[in-house]
Structures are given as C-alpha cells and as structure tokens.
Motif scaffolding. Sequence first.
Motif, mmCIF file in Angstrom:
data_model
loop_
_atom_site.group_PDB
_atom_site.id
_atom_site.type_symbol
_atom_site.label_atom_id
_atom_site.label_comp_id
_atom_site.label_asym_id
_atom_site.label_seq_id
_atom_site.Cartn_x
_atom_site.Cartn_y
_atom_site.Cartn_z
ATOM 1 N N PRO A 64 -5.946 2.540 -8.947
ATOM 2 C CA PRO A 64 -6.980 3.454 -8.430
ATOM 3 C C PRO A 64 -6.399 4.765 -7.916
ATOM 4 C CG PRO A 64 -7.275 1.244 -7.550
ATOM 5 C CD PRO A 64 -5.954 1.252 -8.228
ATOM 6 N N LEU A 65 -5.204 4.675 -7.332
ATOM 7 C CA LEU A 65 -4.574 5.881 -6.792
ATOM 8 C C LEU A 65 -4.190 6.853 -7.898
ATOM 9 C CD1 LEU A 65 -2.262 4.872 -3.817
ATOM 10 C CD2 LEU A 65 -3.895 6.748 -3.897
ATOM 11 N N ILE A 66 -3.464 6.383 -8.901
ATOM 12 C CA ILE A 66 -2.973 7.303 -9.925
ATOM 13 C C ILE A 66 -4.119 7.899 -10.741
ATOM 14 C CG2 ILE A 66 -2.587 5.554 -11.721
ATOM 15 C CD1 ILE A 66 -0.017 7.117 -12.428
ATOM 16 N N ILE A 88 -7.406 11.983 -3.819
ATOM 17 C CA ILE A 88 -6.362 11.094 -3.324
ATOM 18 C C ILE A 88 -6.914 10.192 -2.227
ATOM 19 C CG2 ILE A 88 -4.168 10.998 -2.077
ATOM 20 C CD1 ILE A 88 -3.345 13.546 -3.521
ATOM 21 N N ILE A 89 -7.711 10.766 -1.334
ATOM 22 C CA ILE A 89 -8.322 9.969 -0.256
ATOM 23 C C ILE A 89 -9.253 8.912 -0.839
ATOM 24 C CG2 ILE A 89 -9.786 10.042 1.785
ATOM 25 C CD1 ILE A 89 -7.067 11.221 2.258
ATOM 26 N N VAL A 90 -10.023 9.287 -1.860
ATOM 27 C CA VAL A 90 -10.903 8.302 -2.523
ATOM 28 C C VAL A 90 -10.074 7.162 -3.104
ATOM 29 C CG1 VAL A 90 -12.488 7.937 -4.449
ATOM 30 C CG2 VAL A 90 -12.723 9.966 -3.015
ATOM 31 N N GLY A 91 -8.980 7.511 -3.758
ATOM 32 C CA GLY A 91 -8.108 6.483 -4.312
ATOM 33 C C GLY A 91 -7.519 5.589 -3.240
ATOM 34 N N LEU A 92 -7.158 6.176 -2.112
ATOM 35 C CA LEU A 92 -6.624 5.388 -0.999
ATOM 36 C C LEU A 92 -7.672 4.418 -0.458
ATOM 37 C CD1 LEU A 92 -4.614 8.138 0.917
ATOM 38 C CD2 LEU A 92 -3.656 6.167 -0.287
ATOM 39 N N LEU A 139 -10.370 -0.387 8.400
ATOM 40 C CA LEU A 139 -9.427 0.424 7.639
ATOM 41 C C LEU A 139 -10.158 1.484 6.827
ATOM 42 C CD1 LEU A 139 -6.613 1.079 6.652
ATOM 43 C CD2 LEU A 139 -6.821 -0.752 4.959
ATOM 44 N N ASN A 140 -11.270 1.110 6.219
ATOM 45 C CA ASN A 140 -12.050 2.078 5.454
ATOM 46 C C ASN A 140 -12.573 3.197 6.355
ATOM 47 O OD1 ASN A 140 -13.601 2.897 2.940
ATOM 48 N ND2 ASN A 140 -15.289 2.575 4.370
ATOM 49 N N TYR A 162 0.830 -1.206 0.000
ATOM 50 C CA TYR A 162 0.000 0.000 0.000
ATOM 51 C C TYR A 162 0.865 1.257 0.000
ATOM 52 C CZ TYR A 162 -4.168 2.688 1.453
ATOM 53 O OH TYR A 162 -5.221 3.563 1.527
ATOM 54 N N LEU A 163 1.877 1.290 0.866
ATOM 55 C CA LEU A 163 2.750 2.464 0.969
ATOM 56 C C LEU A 163 3.615 2.623 -0.289
ATOM 57 C CD1 LEU A 163 3.837 2.208 4.706
ATOM 58 C CD2 LEU A 163 2.208 3.820 3.687
ATOM 59 N N ILE A 164 4.078 1.512 -0.846
ATOM 60 C CA ILE A 164 4.854 1.593 -2.087
ATOM 61 C C ILE A 164 3.992 2.168 -3.208
ATOM 62 C CG2 ILE A 164 5.957 0.215 -3.895
ATOM 63 C CD1 ILE A 164 6.940 -1.659 -1.642
ATOM 64 N N ALA A 165 2.752 1.692 -3.311
ATOM 65 C CA ALA A 165 1.846 2.206 -4.341
ATOM 66 C C ALA A 165 1.600 3.697 -4.156
ATOM 67 C CB ALA A 165 0.523 1.441 -4.295
ATOM 68 N N ALA A 166 1.379 4.123 -2.906
ATOM 69 C CA ALA A 166 1.136 5.541 -2.636
ATOM 70 C C ALA A 166 2.363 6.379 -2.981
ATOM 71 C CB ALA A 166 0.747 5.736 -1.178
#
Length: 268
Positions: free
Chosen positions: A152-154, A195-199, A252-253, A87-91
Amino acid sequence: MSESLDEKIVSLRYGGLATFAGAIDLRSAVLPSGLLVAWEACVRFGLVDPLFLPAPSSMLTALWEVALTGELWVNIGASLWRIACGYLIAAALAIPLGLALGYSANLRVYLNGLLELLRPVPPIALIPVSILWLGIDNASKIAIIAYACFWPLILNVVLGVEEIPQLLQRAARTMDISGYRYFTKIMLPAALPKIIVGLRISAGLAFVVVVAAEMVAASSGLGYMILDAERTFRSGLMFGGIVLLSILGFLLNKLLVLVERRIVAHRM
C-alpha cells in the motif's frame, strides 16, 4: 489586534489537545456505545449464551484479570513491537523506492514486472515460508508485517508522484529546480498526502498480519492470547482481545489522521 502573551501561551498549550479532540469526534461514539449497552442487556436477560457471546462487562473483567498478572501488557508489548518494526522497515523501503519509481520511467520499466509479480501474493500465504527461513521468533513476524505494509505504501507513493500537476513541473523546470532541490521542494511535498494515506492503510494491514502470524506460531502477542483463550474456553478474554485490537488500531489510525492534518495545516 495582536494576541497578548497569555493568549499565545494558552494557544500553544491547548492547541494540540483541541486538534486531537477534533480528530476524535465524540459524536462518533454514540452508536458504538448504544450497541454495547444493547449487547450487555441481551446477555444479562439470557437472550444470548455468554459462552458464545460474553457480555462487555465480562470482557472487561477478563482483561483486567490478565492485566493484573502482567500477561496482558507482555502480549500488547510483543504485538506492538512487531508491528512497529515491520511498519518502519516497510516505510524505509517503500517510500524511497516509490519516489524513485514515480520519478524515473526507466526504473519503472525494469522493476514493474517483478513488483507486479510479487504484489498479488497474500502475506498470510508467506507465513510458512517466513517461519521456514527465519524461525518462529520475532524475525519471521516482522518480515511478514513489512511485506504486507510495503505494497500500500509504494503504490500510494508512486501515485502521489505521478499526480504532481504539470504546471508545477513546468514551473520547476523554468526556475531550474532539479536534483535534490526538486526532490525536497516539489516531489516529496506533493506526494506527502498520498504517503500518509499509504501509512494509514498499512497500519490496518499490520494489525491483521501480526494476529495471523501470532496465531500460527508464537508464545506471546495478542494473536497468541486470543487463540489460547479460545482453546481454554475463556470466551471473555478471547472477545476482549479482539476488541482491544480494534481499539489499538482505531487509536493508531486517529494518530495518523492527526499527523495528516498537521502536515496539511503547515502546507497551507
């Protein structure tokens, strides 16, 4: 009338708790609770074979037994560690790249073809490739989770930058806000809700992918535990593991919803 010192202390102490309580509305628990009661009753009265659908109490008992041995905590820890790393790597990759793509039309021209070519590839289909390249240890699972969370993030970051109001952009040019100041004062705050939505979307995908990867090749993790319970006909533990995944994903959500509300409150 200004607040007294005691009132301010109480507000600081319990404000976060009240916000968290608001994020988890107890009314939303009414229907799930009713379904659990009906589920338990159906099994208790012999309407359902407990081998195929164990009672909620049986699931709790099975989880409690593996919790006492420590097996449950090892598996939860392994899954959460893989999720957190991926998750952190993707972010770390998607947020800066998404901001750059949203800001620079030229960069989008060069990278859009590659990104659109890779985006449709399902993460699950890449599990054998990740095992071939990285082995069956954590690295392959973290890589697949990072890949799944990246898209989803990008996409949401780029969308957030592209949706910056034209009026705000013209105002920034008028006040000669550019470079680093434009990034910190205009672009990042404007893209933050997306960004929050993507997270949040990525968090759900991370749980899906980690379970799939652990079922294919792993010796620990909730996915491994669920598959191992199915192989040994421990249906209570199998269903308990599935419910536990649902609860962890739900929490988490809700945590991300709380962060989103805090950010929105600070921006108002």
